[in-house]
Design a protein around this motif. Structure first.
Motif, PDB file in Angstrom:
ATOM      1  N   GLY A 165     -12.552 -14.106   4.170  1.00  0.00           N
ATOM      2  CA  GLY A 165     -12.301 -14.063   5.605  1.00  0.00           C
ATOM      3  C   GLY A 165     -10.833 -13.942   5.980  1.00  0.00           C
ATOM      4  N   LYS A 166      -9.948 -13.929   4.979  1.00  0.00           N
ATOM      5  CA  LYS A 166      -8.518 -13.752   5.258  1.00  0.00           C
ATOM      6  C   LYS A 166      -8.154 -12.286   5.049  1.00  0.00           C
ATOM      7  N   THR A 167      -7.098 -11.859   5.724  1.00  0.00           N
ATOM      8  CA  THR A 167      -6.662 -10.483   5.609  1.00  0.00           C
ATOM      9  C   THR A 167      -5.241 -10.428   5.047  1.00  0.00           C
ATOM     10  N   VAL A 168      -5.084  -9.636   3.998  1.00  0.00           N
ATOM     11  CA  VAL A 168      -3.761  -9.411   3.402  1.00  0.00           C
ATOM     12  C   VAL A 168      -3.366  -7.971   3.689  1.00  0.00           C
ATOM     13  N   VAL A 169      -2.181  -7.779   4.260  1.00  0.00           N
ATOM     14  CA  VAL A 169      -1.685  -6.427   4.497  1.00  0.00           C
ATOM     15  C   VAL A 169      -0.606  -6.112   3.483  1.00  0.00           C
ATOM     16  N   ASN A 170      -0.782  -5.014   2.760  1.00  0.00           N
ATOM     17  CA  ASN A 170       0.267  -4.505   1.874  1.00  0.00           C
ATOM     18  C   ASN A 170       1.116  -3.546   2.686  1.00  0.00           C
ATOM     19  N   LEU A 171       2.316  -3.974   3.032  1.00  0.00           N
ATOM     20  CA  LEU A 171       3.185  -3.196   3.910  1.00  0.00           C
ATOM     21  C   LEU A 171       4.285  -2.586   3.056  1.00  0.00           C
ATOM     22  N   PHE A 172       4.094  -1.338   2.661  1.00  0.00           N
ATOM     23  CA  PHE A 172       5.011  -0.724   1.693  1.00  0.00           C
ATOM     24  C   PHE A 172       5.822   0.383   2.336  1.00  0.00           C
ATOM     25  N   PHE A 173       7.119   0.093   2.520  1.00  0.00           N
ATOM     26  CA  PHE A 173       8.039   1.082   3.077  1.00  0.00           C
ATOM     27  C   PHE A 173       8.678   1.912   1.972  1.00  0.00           C
ATOM     28  N   GLU A 174       8.360   1.577   0.716  1.00  0.00           N
ATOM     29  CA  GLU A 174       8.940   2.262  -0.416  1.00  0.00           C
ATOM     30  C   GLU A 174       7.787   2.533  -1.367  1.00  0.00           C
ATOM     31  N   ASP A 181      -9.636  -9.656   2.414  1.00  0.00           N
ATOM     32  CA  ASP A 181      -9.705  -8.243   2.775  1.00  0.00           C
ATOM     33  C   ASP A 181      -8.300  -7.670   2.688  1.00  0.00           C
ATOM     34  N   VAL A 182      -8.196  -6.440   2.189  1.00  0.00           N
ATOM     35  CA  VAL A 182      -6.878  -5.850   1.959  1.00  0.00           C
ATOM     36  C   VAL A 182      -6.727  -4.605   2.814  1.00  0.00           C
ATOM     37  N   ILE A 183      -5.622  -4.539   3.539  1.00  0.00           N
ATOM     38  CA  ILE A 183      -5.279  -3.336   4.283  1.00  0.00           C
ATOM     39  C   ILE A 183      -3.994  -2.787   3.695  1.00  0.00           C
ATOM     40  N   ASN A 184      -4.024  -1.535   3.267  1.00  0.00           N
ATOM     41  CA  ASN A 184      -2.815  -0.920   2.710  1.00  0.00           C
ATOM     42  C   ASN A 184      -2.132  -0.099   3.789  1.00  0.00           C
ATOM     43  N   PHE A 185      -0.879  -0.390   3.972  1.00  0.00           N
ATOM     44  CA  PHE A 185      -0.097   0.271   5.007  1.00  0.00           C
ATOM     45  C   PHE A 185       1.128   0.844   4.309  1.00  0.00           C
ATOM     46  N   SER A 186       1.178   2.153   4.173  1.00  0.00           N
ATOM     47  CA  SER A 186       2.385   2.717   3.569  1.00  0.00           C
ATOM     48  C   SER A 186       3.117   3.523   4.628  1.00  0.00           C
ATOM     49  N   ALA A 187       4.436   3.485   4.516  1.00  0.00           N
ATOM     50  CA  ALA A 187       5.267   4.044   5.581  1.00  0.00           C
ATOM     51  C   ALA A 187       5.080   5.552   5.719  1.00  0.00           C
ATOM     52  N   LYS A 188       4.830   6.208   4.577  1.00  0.00           N
ATOM     53  CA  LYS A 188       4.668   7.657   4.628  1.00  0.00           C
ATOM     54  C   LYS A 188       3.432   8.022   5.440  1.00  0.00           C
ATOM     55  N   GLY A 189       3.590   8.932   6.362  1.00  0.00           N
ATOM     56  CA  GLY A 189       2.449   9.385   7.137  1.00  0.00           C
ATOM     57  C   GLY A 189       1.931   8.356   8.109  1.00  0.00           C
ATOM     58  N   SER A 190       2.700   7.290   8.361  1.00  0.00           N
ATOM     59  CA  SER A 190       2.263   6.267   9.297  1.00  0.00           C
ATOM     60  C   SER A 190       3.126   6.314  10.538  1.00  0.00           C
ATOM     61  N   SER A 191       2.891   5.336  11.414  1.00  0.00           N
ATOM     62  CA  SER A 191       3.681   5.262  12.637  1.00  0.00           C
ATOM     63  C   SER A 191       5.161   5.068  12.340  1.00  0.00           C
ATOM     64  N   VAL A 192       5.465   4.521  11.132  1.00  0.00           N
ATOM     65  CA  VAL A 192       6.879   4.311  10.793  1.00  0.00           C
ATOM     66  C   VAL A 192       7.605   5.646  10.698  1.00  0.00           C
ATOM     67  N   SER A 193       6.915   6.669  10.136  1.00  0.00           N
ATOM     68  CA  SER A 193       7.579   7.965  10.035  1.00  0.00           C
ATOM     69  C   SER A 193       7.750   8.598  11.414  1.00  0.00           C
ATOM     70  N   LYS A 194       7.063   8.041  12.411  1.00  0.00           N
ATOM     71  CA  LYS A 194       7.277   8.521  13.781  1.00  0.00           C
ATOM     72  C   LYS A 194       8.360   7.710  14.481  1.00  0.00           C
ATOM     73  N   GLY A 195       8.988   6.797  13.746  1.00  0.00           N
ATOM     74  CA  GLY A 195      10.130   6.084  14.306  1.00  0.00           C
ATOM     75  C   GLY A 195       9.833   4.670  14.766  1.00  0.00           C
ATOM     76  N   GLU A 196       8.662   4.098  14.373  1.00  0.00           N
ATOM     77  CA  GLU A 196       8.371   2.740  14.820  1.00  0.00           C
ATOM     78  C   GLU A 196       9.290   1.734  14.128  1.00  0.00           C
ATOM     79  N   SER A 197       9.716   0.718  14.857  1.00  0.00           N
ATOM     80  CA  SER A 197      10.604  -0.291  14.277  1.00  0.00           C
ATOM     81  C   SER A 197       9.796  -1.312  13.497  1.00  0.00           C
ATOM     82  N   LEU A 198      10.490  -2.084  12.634  1.00  0.00           N
ATOM     83  CA  LEU A 198       9.831  -3.138  11.855  1.00  0.00           C
ATOM     84  C   LEU A 198       9.171  -4.142  12.793  1.00  0.00           C
TER      85      LEU A 198
END
Lengths: 316, 180
Positions: free
Chosen positions: A41-50, A69-86
């Motif tokens: 029932g817990k969620t872990v986000v893998n937030l990978f900017f590299e 539950d695991v959510i993978n978030f990589s910076a490539k092709g995400s909102s970060v590449s559109k300029g979203e801040s940390l």
């Protein structure tokens, strides 16, 4: 434990507790049912900017074996590449209900900012930030050393008196920094060996000896030789003339490996540049712990996630 | 103020009786595995296994081990972080065996509920029994012990302390008036 941001902040008791819990997690990896219901029932986000496949899948396996539950978030092709801040990214994760965030970032200090800014309530694990720290790598290295040295009697022990030589690009290496602090906390004696161009300007506050002569360091028959990866992506200046010269002067080649006592462990955080910092024969030998390091990485990360995400988070 | 409930001889007699009862209900010591729940259950399990070996001197002692339930608890996010203890299974595992779980105090039953989950991840026991040194009541689950050293009606305010010489230096069960 609220966050795991650096090994420098870990006390000896905290470090040994985490390694002991990792022993229990390793025992689970040997069972038929390799899963625990602990973080259901817990969620872990893998937030990978590299980019990092190895570290990310290791954290993913660790979280899944604890039933998170695991959510993978990589910076490539995400909102970060559109300029979203940390900050905006963090607040998005908060809104999605992340309980733990595993962050890798090219900027040193990004995990610290994430953990202390008040943007999120989740526990933060530093999975490598710039040239600062990579605490879970150092913990898995220490775990691997302890297991090789003490086997089933590892629980409760430090690494007192163990002599470790860390060789290579110390300047850019967060693995080296995390290891220096953790190994010293656990009682080991650390020697750094590197080309003078790849040593940080001021290491006077580090609990380690710095040398420039690999053969001299190896003649003292250390218990552990840890080879660092030459990170081509960080070689922006002429740190050494060419890779062949690096291999000849700073690489663990066949001749240097053969001269080591058979009890000396050969470690490498991976991925290896075979023939550059480490010869194939050393990497594939009985003394090499490379594959154990990968397996132990999952156990150590399970222990870290457990410590961060269990317990009453309000009181920390 | 602590009040003594069981002394060393009482504990020893209770464990001897429990060992006889286990042998009686199992019709001997075959296929038994005695698993203690850390911390003190592990030492009680060893003592029961040794006692059974003394009673049934013509057979080997039943294997004893440890079953840690920390990672299966339902209160992990409600209290401070608990440090797990090692789980140690005998070489034969638990498949097809009669497992006797051993704990020091039976209270809410939540530890035993967690133990059932932990056990089912380790294999399929033929039957699971429960032995406790002290049953103090206040169950929150439909769980009861098969073998009980001492039934000890208590108020939820009180604290029951089990001391075993292996870790505490002496054998005793005491009860404290808890603070309000």
């Amino acid at each position: 434990m609220r966050h795991l941001l650096s090994t420098r902040e870990l006390s000896r008791e905290e470090a040994i507790e985490l390694l002991d819990i990792a022993e229990d997690m390793a025992a689970v990896q040997e069972r038929e049912v390799k899963k625990l219901p602990t973080l259901r029932g817990k969620t872990v986000v893998n937030l990978f900017f590299e980019d990092s496949t190895r570290t990310r899948i290791s954290f993913e396996a660790a979280a899944k074996r604890l039933s998170a539950d695991v959510i993978n978030f990589s910076a490539k092709g995400s909102s970060v590449s559109k300029g979203e801040s940390l900050k905006d990214t963090a607040q998005t994760l908060q809104a999605m209900g992340a309980d733990g965030v595993v962050i890798r970032h090219h900027a040193s200090g990004a995990p610290f900012t994430l953990a202390t800014s008040g943007w999120i309530d989740a526990g933060v694990v530093n999975a490598g930030d710039g040239t600062h720290e990579h605490p879970t790598q150092a913990l898995l290295d220490a775990f691997t050393m302890r297991r090789r040295l003490h086997g089933a009697a590892s629980r409760g022990r430090g690494l007192d008196g163990v002599r470790v030589v860390i060789v290579g690009d110390v300047l850019h290496s967060r693995v080296a920094r995390s290891n220096v602090w953790l190994l010293a906390t656990l009682g080991a004696e650390v020697e750094l060996v590197a080309p003078p161009t790849l040593v940080p300007v001021d290491t006077s506050t580090w609990p380690a000896v710095v040398g420039y002569d690999l053969d001299a360091a190896l003649r003292r028959a250390p218990d552990v030789v840890m080879m660092l990866r030459i990170q081509a992506e960080r070689m922006h200046a002429a740190f050494f003339p060419n890779s062949r010269e690096y291999a000849r002067t700073w690489g663990l080649d066949d001749a240097r490996f053969d001269a080591l006592p058979p009890s000396t462990m050969v470690m490498h955080p991976g991925p290896m540049n075979r023939g550059l910092e480490i010869a194939a024969r050393a990497a594939d030998s009985q003394q090499s712990t490379v594959r154990e390091q990968v397996a132990n990485g999952v156990s150590v990360r399970m222990a870290a996630l457990y410590l961060l995400m269990s317990g009453d988070r309000g009181e920390a | 103020m602590a009040r003594a409930v069981l002394n060393q001889a009482d504990i020893s007699r209770a464990l001897t009786r429990i060992s006889h009862e286990i042998l009686e209900s199992n019709r001997g010591s075959s296929n038994l595995v005695i698993l203690g729940i850390p911390t003190r259950g592990v030492y009680l399990a060893r003592r029961i296994a040794e006692t059974i070996a003394r009673i049934e001197s013509h057979v080997d002692a039943p294997p004893a081990g440890a079953l840690d339930v920390t990672m299966y608890r339902d209160d992990l996010t409600r209290t401070r972080t608990r440090t797990p203890q090692p789980t140690e299974l005998p070489p034969g595992g638990i498949d097809g065996k009669t497992v006797v779980l051993v704990d020091d105090v039976l209270y809410s039953g939540r530890t035993i509920r967690a133990a059932f989950d932990a056990l089912s991840d380790l294999g399929r026991a033929r039957a699971v029994r429960l032995a406790v040194l002290v049953d103090r009541g206040h169950r929150e689950f439909p769980i009861r012990a098969d073998f009980v050293g001492k039934n000890l009606p208590s108020s939820a305010r009180e604290r029951v302390n089990v001391r075993l010489h292996e870790i505490d230096g002496d054998d005793a069960v005491t009860i404290d008036e808890g603070e309000e």
